[in-house]
Design an enzyme around this catalytic site. Structure first.
Site, PDB file in Angstrom:
ATOM      1  N   GLY A   1     -35.356 -12.432 -41.449  1.00  0.00           N
ATOM      2  CA  GLY A   1     -34.467 -11.309 -41.718  1.00  0.00           C
ATOM      3  C   GLY A   1     -33.861 -10.632 -40.495  1.00  0.00           C
ATOM      4  O   GLY A   1     -33.263 -11.276 -39.623  1.00  0.00           O
ATOM      5  N   ILE A   2     -34.019  -9.321 -40.441  1.00  0.00           N
ATOM      6  CA  ILE A   2     -33.390  -8.515 -39.391  1.00  0.00           C
ATOM      7  C   ILE A   2     -33.940  -8.860 -38.012  1.00  0.00           C
ATOM      8  O   ILE A   2     -33.187  -8.970 -37.034  1.00  0.00           O
ATOM      9  CB  ILE A   2     -33.587  -7.010 -39.710  1.00  0.00           C
ATOM     10  CG1 ILE A   2     -32.765  -6.621 -40.947  1.00  0.00           C
ATOM     11  CG2 ILE A   2     -33.227  -6.139 -38.516  1.00  0.00           C
ATOM     12  CD1 ILE A   2     -33.090  -5.239 -41.521  1.00  0.00           C
TER      13      ILE A   2
ATOM     14  N   ASN B   1     -39.678  -3.951 -35.185  1.00  0.00           N
ATOM     15  CA  ASN B   1     -38.967  -4.254 -36.424  1.00  0.00           C
ATOM     16  C   ASN B   1     -39.895  -4.653 -37.566  1.00  0.00           C
ATOM     17  O   ASN B   1     -39.528  -4.518 -38.730  1.00  0.00           O
ATOM     18  CB  ASN B   1     -37.964  -5.388 -36.125  1.00  0.00           C
ATOM     19  CG  ASN B   1     -37.459  -6.061 -37.380  1.00  0.00           C
ATOM     20  OD1 ASN B   1     -36.573  -5.541 -38.058  1.00  0.00           O
ATOM     21  ND2 ASN B   1     -38.041  -7.213 -37.726  1.00  0.00           N
TER      22      ASN B   1
ATOM     23  N   ASP C   1     -50.268  -9.554 -34.986  1.00  0.00           N
ATOM     24  CA  ASP C   1     -50.346  -8.656 -36.131  1.00  0.00           C
ATOM     25  C   ASP C   1     -50.165  -7.266 -35.519  1.00  0.00           C
ATOM     26  O   ASP C   1     -51.027  -6.806 -34.755  1.00  0.00           O
ATOM     27  CB  ASP C   1     -51.707  -8.781 -36.824  1.00  0.00           C
ATOM     28  CG  ASP C   1     -51.823  -7.842 -38.014  1.00  0.00           C
ATOM     29  OD1 ASP C   1     -51.067  -6.843 -38.073  1.00  0.00           O
ATOM     30  OD2 ASP C   1     -52.686  -8.098 -38.883  1.00  0.00           O
TER      31      ASP C   1
ATOM     32  N   ILE D   1     -30.066  -4.169 -46.853  1.00  0.00           N
ATOM     33  CA  ILE D   1     -29.705  -5.374 -46.094  1.00  0.00           C
ATOM     34  C   ILE D   1     -30.321  -6.572 -46.804  1.00  0.00           C
ATOM     35  O   ILE D   1     -31.525  -6.566 -47.125  1.00  0.00           O
ATOM     36  CB  ILE D   1     -30.240  -5.289 -44.650  1.00  0.00           C
ATOM     37  CG1 ILE D   1     -29.839  -3.956 -43.983  1.00  0.00           C
ATOM     38  CG2 ILE D   1     -29.744  -6.482 -43.829  1.00  0.00           C
ATOM     39  CD1 ILE D   1     -28.350  -3.680 -43.889  1.00  0.00           C
TER      40      ILE D   1
ATOM     41  N   TYR E   1     -43.139   4.257 -48.280  1.00  0.00           N
ATOM     42  CA  TYR E   1     -42.253   3.579 -47.329  1.00  0.00           C
ATOM     43  C   TYR E   1     -41.360   4.608 -46.622  1.00  0.00           C
ATOM     44  O   TYR E   1     -41.223   4.587 -45.384  1.00  0.00           O
ATOM     45  CB  TYR E   1     -41.405   2.553 -48.092  1.00  0.00           C
ATOM     46  CG  TYR E   1     -40.385   1.815 -47.262  1.00  0.00           C
ATOM     47  CD1 TYR E   1     -40.752   0.699 -46.515  1.00  0.00           C
ATOM     48  CD2 TYR E   1     -39.049   2.208 -47.235  1.00  0.00           C
ATOM     49  CE1 TYR E   1     -39.815   0.011 -45.758  1.00  0.00           C
ATOM     50  CE2 TYR E   1     -38.109   1.532 -46.490  1.00  0.00           C
ATOM     51  CZ  TYR E   1     -38.492   0.427 -45.753  1.00  0.00           C
ATOM     52  OH  TYR E   1     -37.563  -0.247 -45.010  1.00  0.00           O
TER      53      TYR E   1
ATOM     54  N   THR F   1     -32.195  -9.475 -47.123  1.00  0.00           N
ATOM     55  CA  THR F   1     -33.187 -10.262 -46.379  1.00  0.00           C
ATOM     56  C   THR F   1     -34.311 -10.648 -47.333  1.00  0.00           C
ATOM     57  O   THR F   1     -34.410 -10.122 -48.448  1.00  0.00           O
ATOM     58  CB  THR F   1     -33.822  -9.447 -45.219  1.00  0.00           C
ATOM     59  OG1 THR F   1     -34.771  -8.532 -45.783  1.00  0.00           O
ATOM     60  CG2 THR F   1     -32.804  -8.708 -44.384  1.00  0.00           C
ATOM     61  N   PRO F   2     -35.223 -11.510 -46.859  1.00  0.00           N
ATOM     62  CA  PRO F   2     -36.362 -11.904 -47.712  1.00  0.00           C
ATOM     63  C   PRO F   2     -37.294 -10.752 -48.075  1.00  0.00           C
ATOM     64  O   PRO F   2     -38.181 -10.927 -48.916  1.00  0.00           O
ATOM     65  CB  PRO F   2     -37.089 -12.959 -46.856  1.00  0.00           C
ATOM     66  CG  PRO F   2     -36.016 -13.542 -45.984  1.00  0.00           C
ATOM     67  CD  PRO F   2     -35.126 -12.378 -45.660  1.00  0.00           C
TER      68      PRO F   2
ATOM     69  N   LYS G   1     -41.125   5.584 -42.551  1.00  0.00           N
ATOM     70  CA  LYS G   1     -39.894   5.524 -41.749  1.00  0.00           C
ATOM     71  C   LYS G   1     -39.522   6.897 -41.198  1.00  0.00           C
ATOM     72  O   LYS G   1     -38.969   7.012 -40.101  1.00  0.00           O
ATOM     73  CB  LYS G   1     -38.755   4.929 -42.583  1.00  0.00           C
ATOM     74  CG  LYS G   1     -38.995   3.476 -43.000  1.00  0.00           C
ATOM     75  CD  LYS G   1     -39.151   2.534 -41.809  1.00  0.00           C
ATOM     76  CE  LYS G   1     -39.161   1.074 -42.227  1.00  0.00           C
ATOM     77  NZ  LYS G   1     -39.293   0.166 -41.074  1.00  0.00           N
TER      78      LYS G   1
END
Ligand SMILES: NC(=O)c1ccc[n+]([C@@H]2O[C@H](COP(=O)([O-])OP(=O)(O)OC[C@H]3O[C@@H](n4cnc5c(N)ncnc54)[C@H](O)[C@@H]3O)[C@@H](O)[C@H]2O)c1
Length: 252
Positions: free
Chosen positions: A17-18, A86, A59, A186, A151, A188-189, A155
């Site tokens: 992804g990103i 990221n 990790d 976005i 989440y 992405t997976p 952030k």
């Protein structure tokens, strides 16, 4: 094509992804990139496909792994100029449905991981004369989210952490800038990996059509271009801010 010529960069969550787009975009601009991830097979394959890149197994929740990785970069490249925090996961659902374990897993990757990365990479960046730290936050960290409660909290914490470290470094005249990119939706997976949500909330295109003023999801490269800017000398007077890349989601 040389906006990051001679720079050494480390990107977490770079197998997908990103993060993968950031690693590739920075390499295209002349940086030597260390791709770090927990998914060793995908991460090593991604590094093989990028000129001059290397793979590090990290990790981001593991302090020892960070210490090992930063030592490996120091031994191999002698310096570190750019850190992109990221790596992230997404656990959705209303607060009553979240277990304390869900909450802690969410914060551990998205917030503890960035804390550990900055803590252990900053001395190496500073020793090389300064650089740029870019943290991948989210518009949910600015405006909240009724679907991704823990989440959004992770952030929001990441944005506050970034501003705080930006101030610390600026006041110390460390020549280290710290900023966030705040993506919207976005493609992405991550959408296939989301926990605690289903239906359109787990589908980038459907979510974007419903919510984004520009009418579609962004691409990983839309975020990578913002990261390249913040990592480069073009952003030399930019620190402690959030660059929102969201198709108008925040204002819509
Ligand atoms: N895709 C979006 O719509 C969107 C929106 C806002 C913010 N973001 C943020 O962008 C970042 C990248 O997301 P993406 O959409 O590319 O997701 P992705 O799932 O495609 O990639 C995330 C990567 O992080 C890695 N990772 C997960 N846990 C890890 C750990 N403990 N240690 C090391 N690596 C780990 C995964 O293996 C994966 O390669 C995340 O922080 C995410 O929260 C994404």
């Amino acid at each position: 094509m040389d906006r990051l010529a001679g720079k050494i960069a480390l990107v977490t969550g770079a197998a997908s992804g990103i993060g993968l787009a950031c690693a590739a975009a920075m390499a295209r601009q002349g940086a030597r990139v260390f791709l770090a991830d927990i998914d060793d097979a995908a991460g090593a394959a991604a590094a093989d496909a990028i000129a001059g890149a290397s793979y590090l197994s990290i990790d981001v929740r593991d302090e020892g792994a960070w210490q090992h990785a930063v030592s490996a970069v120091r031994d191999d490249a002698g310096r570190l100029d750019i850190l992109v925090n990221n790596a992230g996961i997404g656990i959705g659902g209303p607060i009553e449905a979240l277990t304390l374990d869900d909450w802690r897993r969410q914060q551990a990757v998205n917030l503890d991981g960035a804390f550990l990365g900055i803590k252990h990479a900053l001395p190496l960046i500073r020793a090389g004369g300064g650089g740029s730290i870019v943290n991948i936050a989210s518009v949910t960290g600015i405006r909240g989210s009724g679907t991704f409660v823990s989440y959004a909290a992770s952030k929001g914490g990441l944005i506050a952490l970034s501003r705080a470290v930006a101030l610390q470094c600026a006041r110390a005249r460390d020549r280290v800038r710290v900023n966030c990119v705040a993506p919207g939706i976005i493609d992405t997976p991550i959408f296939a990996r989301l926990e605690g949500v289903s239906g359109s909330a787990a589908d980038a295109a459907a979510s974007a059509e419903r919510l984004v003023p520009l009418g579609h999801a962004g691409t990983p490269d839309d975020i990578a271009q913002a990261v390249v800017y913040l990592a480069s000398e073009e952003a030399r007077y930019v620190t402690g801010t959030e660059l929102v890349v969201d198709g108008g989601l925040l204002i819509g």
